[in-house]
Design a protein around this motif. Structure first.
Motif, PDB file in Angstrom:
ATOM      1  N   PHE A 178       0.609  -1.160  -0.042  1.00  0.00           N
ATOM      2  CA  PHE A 178      -0.023  -0.013  -0.102  1.00  0.00           C
ATOM      3  C   PHE A 178       1.118   1.308  -0.076  1.00  0.00           C
ATOM      4  O   PHE A 178       1.722   1.384   0.839  1.00  0.00           O
ATOM      5  N   SER A 179       0.567   2.170  -0.977  1.00  0.00           N
ATOM      6  CA  SER A 179       1.251   3.269  -1.009  1.00  0.00           C
ATOM      7  C   SER A 179       0.955   4.254   0.239  1.00  0.00           C
ATOM      8  O   SER A 179      -0.293   4.217   0.585  1.00  0.00           O
ATOM      9  N   ARG A 180       1.574   5.189   0.519  1.00  0.00           N
ATOM     10  CA  ARG A 180       1.380   6.189   1.510  1.00  0.00           C
ATOM     11  C   ARG A 180       0.177   7.280   0.880  1.00  0.00           C
ATOM     12  O   ARG A 180      -0.615   7.231   1.917  1.00  0.00           O
ATOM     13  N   GLU A 181       0.066   7.313  -0.121  1.00  0.00           N
ATOM     14  CA  GLU A 181      -1.059   8.022  -0.542  1.00  0.00           C
ATOM     15  C   GLU A 181      -2.162   7.322  -0.511  1.00  0.00           C
ATOM     16  O   GLU A 181      -3.297   7.848  -0.089  1.00  0.00           O
ATOM     17  N   LEU A 182      -2.379   5.872  -0.735  1.00  0.00           N
ATOM     18  CA  LEU A 182      -3.475   5.228  -0.687  1.00  0.00           C
ATOM     19  C   LEU A 182      -3.839   5.216   0.962  1.00  0.00           C
ATOM     20  O   LEU A 182      -5.110   5.189   1.278  1.00  0.00           O
ATOM     21  N   VAL A 183      -2.962   4.981   1.632  1.00  0.00           N
ATOM     22  CA  VAL A 183      -3.381   5.016   3.374  1.00  0.00           C
ATOM     23  C   VAL A 183      -3.762   6.347   3.688  1.00  0.00           C
ATOM     24  O   VAL A 183      -4.684   6.268   4.401  1.00  0.00           O
ATOM     25  N   ALA A 184      -2.998   7.262   3.204  1.00  0.00           N
ATOM     26  CA  ALA A 184      -3.617   8.694   3.675  1.00  0.00           C
ATOM     27  C   ALA A 184      -4.943   8.874   3.039  1.00  0.00           C
ATOM     28  O   ALA A 184      -5.756   9.639   3.975  1.00  0.00           O
ATOM     29  N   GLU A 185      -5.397   8.343   1.911  1.00  0.00           N
ATOM     30  CA  GLU A 185      -6.767   8.621   1.554  1.00  0.00           C
ATOM     31  C   GLU A 185      -7.746   7.702   2.374  1.00  0.00           C
ATOM     32  O   GLU A 185      -8.841   8.254   2.744  1.00  0.00           O
ATOM     33  N   GLN A 186      -7.459   6.389   2.869  1.00  0.00           N
ATOM     34  CA  GLN A 186      -8.319   5.817   3.367  1.00  0.00           C
ATOM     35  C   GLN A 186      -8.212   5.710   4.951  1.00  0.00           C
ATOM     36  O   GLN A 186      -9.366   5.357   5.538  1.00  0.00           O
ATOM     37  N   ALA A 187      -7.280   6.010   5.540  1.00  0.00           N
ATOM     38  CA  ALA A 187      -6.948   5.758   7.065  1.00  0.00           C
ATOM     39  C   ALA A 187      -7.640   7.062   7.712  1.00  0.00           C
ATOM     40  O   ALA A 187      -7.762   8.243   7.259  1.00  0.00           O
ATOM     41  N   ARG A 188      -8.197   6.647   8.645  1.00  0.00           N
ATOM     42  CA  ARG A 188      -8.947   7.425   9.628  1.00  0.00           C
ATOM     43  C   ARG A 188      -7.879   7.883  10.943  1.00  0.00           C
ATOM     44  O   ARG A 188      -7.720   6.923  11.748  1.00  0.00           O
ATOM     45  N   ILE A 189      -6.889   8.811  10.804  1.00  0.00           N
ATOM     46  CA  ILE A 189      -6.109   9.437  11.844  1.00  0.00           C
ATOM     47  C   ILE A 189      -6.611  10.126  13.007  1.00  0.00           C
ATOM     48  O   ILE A 189      -7.498  10.924  12.830  1.00  0.00           O
ATOM     49  N   VAL A 190      -6.654   9.419  14.285  1.00  0.00           N
ATOM     50  CA  VAL A 190      -7.034   9.995  15.349  1.00  0.00           C
ATOM     51  C   VAL A 190      -5.697  10.410  16.431  1.00  0.00           C
ATOM     52  O   VAL A 190      -4.883   9.655  16.346  1.00  0.00           O
ATOM     53  N   GLU A 191      -6.061  11.005  17.581  1.00  0.00           N
ATOM     54  CA  GLU A 191      -5.279  11.293  18.601  1.00  0.00           C
ATOM     55  C   GLU A 191      -4.920   9.838  19.177  1.00  0.00           C
ATOM     56  O   GLU A 191      -5.922   9.203  19.296  1.00  0.00           O
ATOM     57  N   THR A 192      -3.841   9.665  20.006  1.00  0.00           N
ATOM     58  CA  THR A 192      -3.685   8.511  20.844  1.00  0.00           C
ATOM     59  C   THR A 192      -4.397   8.578  21.942  1.00  0.00           C
ATOM     60  O   THR A 192      -4.418   9.819  22.725  1.00  0.00           O
ATOM     61  N   PRO A 193      -5.183   7.680  22.529  1.00  0.00           N
ATOM     62  CA  PRO A 193      -5.952   7.663  23.596  1.00  0.00           C
ATOM     63  C   PRO A 193      -5.016   7.728  24.667  1.00  0.00           C
ATOM     64  O   PRO A 193      -4.299   7.237  24.931  1.00  0.00           O
ATOM     65  N   VAL A 194      -5.719   8.678  25.795  1.00  0.00           N
ATOM     66  CA  VAL A 194      -5.051   8.848  27.041  1.00  0.00           C
ATOM     67  C   VAL A 194      -5.553   7.777  28.016  1.00  0.00           C
ATOM     68  O   VAL A 194      -7.049   7.919  28.189  1.00  0.00           O
ATOM     69  N   LYS A 195      -4.863   6.972  28.674  1.00  0.00           N
ATOM     70  CA  LYS A 195      -5.393   6.011  29.791  1.00  0.00           C
ATOM     71  C   LYS A 195      -5.457   6.844  30.869  1.00  0.00           C
ATOM     72  O   LYS A 195      -4.729   7.521  31.716  1.00  0.00           O
ATOM     73  N   HIS A 196      -6.448   6.987  31.619  1.00  0.00           N
ATOM     74  CA  HIS A 196      -6.559   7.168  33.020  1.00  0.00           C
ATOM     75  C   HIS A 196      -7.221   5.992  33.861  1.00  0.00           C
ATOM     76  O   HIS A 196      -8.079   5.451  34.048  1.00  0.00           O
ATOM     77  N   HIS A 197      -6.120   6.136  34.779  1.00  0.00           N
ATOM     78  CA  HIS A 197      -6.314   5.120  35.643  1.00  0.00           C
ATOM     79  C   HIS A 197      -6.195   5.424  37.034  1.00  0.00           C
ATOM     80  O   HIS A 197      -5.230   6.179  37.584  1.00  0.00           O
ATOM     81  N   GLU A 198      -7.074   5.307  37.843  1.00  0.00           N
ATOM     82  CA  GLU A 198      -7.336   5.735  39.192  1.00  0.00           C
ATOM     83  C   GLU A 198      -6.640   4.949  40.266  1.00  0.00           C
ATOM     84  O   GLU A 198      -7.208   3.782  40.224  1.00  0.00           O
ATOM     85  N   VAL A 199      -5.913   5.358  41.106  1.00  0.00           N
ATOM     86  CA  VAL A 199      -5.098   4.586  41.826  1.00  0.00           C
ATOM     87  C   VAL A 199      -5.613   4.996  43.252  1.00  0.00           C
ATOM     88  O   VAL A 199      -5.656   6.288  43.657  1.00  0.00           O
ATOM     89  N   ASP A 200      -6.150   4.033  44.266  1.00  0.00           N
ATOM     90  CA  ASP A 200      -6.175   4.238  45.429  1.00  0.00           C
ATOM     91  C   ASP A 200      -4.979   4.051  46.459  1.00  0.00           C
ATOM     92  O   ASP A 200      -5.027   2.644  46.634  1.00  0.00           O
TER      93      ASP A 200
END
Length: 141
Positions: free
Chosen positions: A5-27
């Motif tokens: 897959f070329s970069r152009e094809l991936v850029a057209e088809q891919a949905r790019i999102v931010e990296t999810p931030v994990k929130h872990h509550e520690v007691d």
């Protein structure tokens, strides 16, 4: 089997999102009210005070100071650990919460009186042992 897959094809088809931030509550509260821990430290340091005043020997000054340091460090380091970042929403249980709800243990729910007995029985026995040992030593002299 494998398709390039070329970069152009991936850029057209891919949905790019931010990296999810994990929130872990520690007691890190150890659940019980602070007063029980203060009483525990007080009984252990009281044992050392009874032994130091009842058996005043210059040779015991350094061991008593080392024991006191270990007791303070043994309870001080976890106290510092509970205040480390990240800040948490968890707070130690209050006396009224312990009185009304009790505390859940491995063997079931305990009322406030039984929880306090479980926490303070060993320090109270050690403190009593110190008083008995000093009393016996003063009678024997």
């Amino acid at each position: 089997m494998v398709k390039h897959f070329s970069r152009e094809l991936v850029a057209e088809q891919a949905r790019i999102v931010e990296t999810p931030v994990k929130h872990h509550e520690v007691d890190r509260t150890f659940e019980l009210p602070k007063g029980l821990y203060v009483a525990t430290v007080g009984l252990y340091l009281g044992f050392l005070a009874v032994m130091a005043t009842g058996l005043p020997t210059a040779g015991l000054a350094i061991p008593m100071a080392i024991f006191a340091f270990f007791i303070v460090a043994g309870f001080g380091v976890p106290t510092i650990w509970t205040r480390l970042a990240p800040e948490t929403k968890s707070k130690p249980m209050s006396w009224s919460q312990l009185r009304s709800q009790g505390i859940s243990t491995h063997t079931g729910r305990l009322p406030m009186r039984d929880a306090a007995v479980q926490v303070l029985i060993l320090p109270a026995i050690v403190f009593s042992w110190g008083i008995i040992a000093v009393t016996i030593a003063s009678i024997v002299r």
